[in-house]
Design an enzyme around this catalytic site. Sequence first.
Site, PDB file in Angstrom:
ATOM      1  N   ASP A 122       3.992  53.633 -34.790  1.00  0.00           N
ATOM      2  CA  ASP A 122       5.608  53.676 -35.534  1.00  0.00           C
ATOM      3  C   ASP A 122       6.147  54.437 -36.919  1.00  0.00           C
ATOM      4  O   ASP A 122       4.889  55.122 -37.617  1.00  0.00           O
ATOM      5  CB  ASP A 122       6.223  52.417 -35.191  1.00  0.00           C
ATOM      6  CG  ASP A 122       5.874  51.414 -36.884  1.00  0.00           C
ATOM      7  OD1 ASP A 122       5.171  52.672 -38.049  1.00  0.00           O
ATOM      8  OD2 ASP A 122       5.706  49.918 -36.269  1.00  0.00           O
ATOM      9  N   PRO A 163      -8.751  43.147 -12.806  1.00  0.00           N
ATOM     10  CA  PRO A 163      -6.896  43.512 -14.205  1.00  0.00           C
ATOM     11  C   PRO A 163      -6.626  42.579 -14.279  1.00  0.00           C
ATOM     12  O   PRO A 163      -7.335  41.903 -14.452  1.00  0.00           O
ATOM     13  CB  PRO A 163      -6.368  43.906 -12.140  1.00  0.00           C
ATOM     14  CG  PRO A 163      -7.169  43.740 -11.445  1.00  0.00           C
ATOM     15  CD  PRO A 163      -8.506  43.820 -11.841  1.00  0.00           C
TER      16      PRO A 163
END
Length: 139
Positions: free
Chosen positions: A16, A58
Amino acid sequence: MLTHTHVRTIEWGDCDPAGIVFHPRYLAYFDHATCLLFAKAGLDLATLQARFAVIGYPVVDLRSRFLAPCRFGDEVRIETRIAEFRRSSFDVHHVLHRSEAVAVEASVTRVWAGWHPDDPQRLQGRPVPEEVREALGPG
């Protein structure tokens, strides 16, 4: 029990504006580490698809704990192993270390999945083959 260790350096694109890893990036690290664990066992995705007629494994559940921040330029070590197999699902445990400190822990539940025979738009869990359990498993 097979364990894979992967070392990487935190890149700016993972961070960030404060230079701290943006939390979803850890999930990408762990997904990659899972692929590396399977490959270490000789079970890369192309091999799995060809040998077992599955599309993959998954994610259906994820639990994580963020214990210490990682920053741009840090070298981290990710240890990955299968924690438990069930009939058609399994838990992958990841521990990310920054130096000697544990920075992130995650447990990811995945399903051994193929296309549903009656609906090609849906996936269906299938039993994890014994060969896969033996190659990766906790016993």
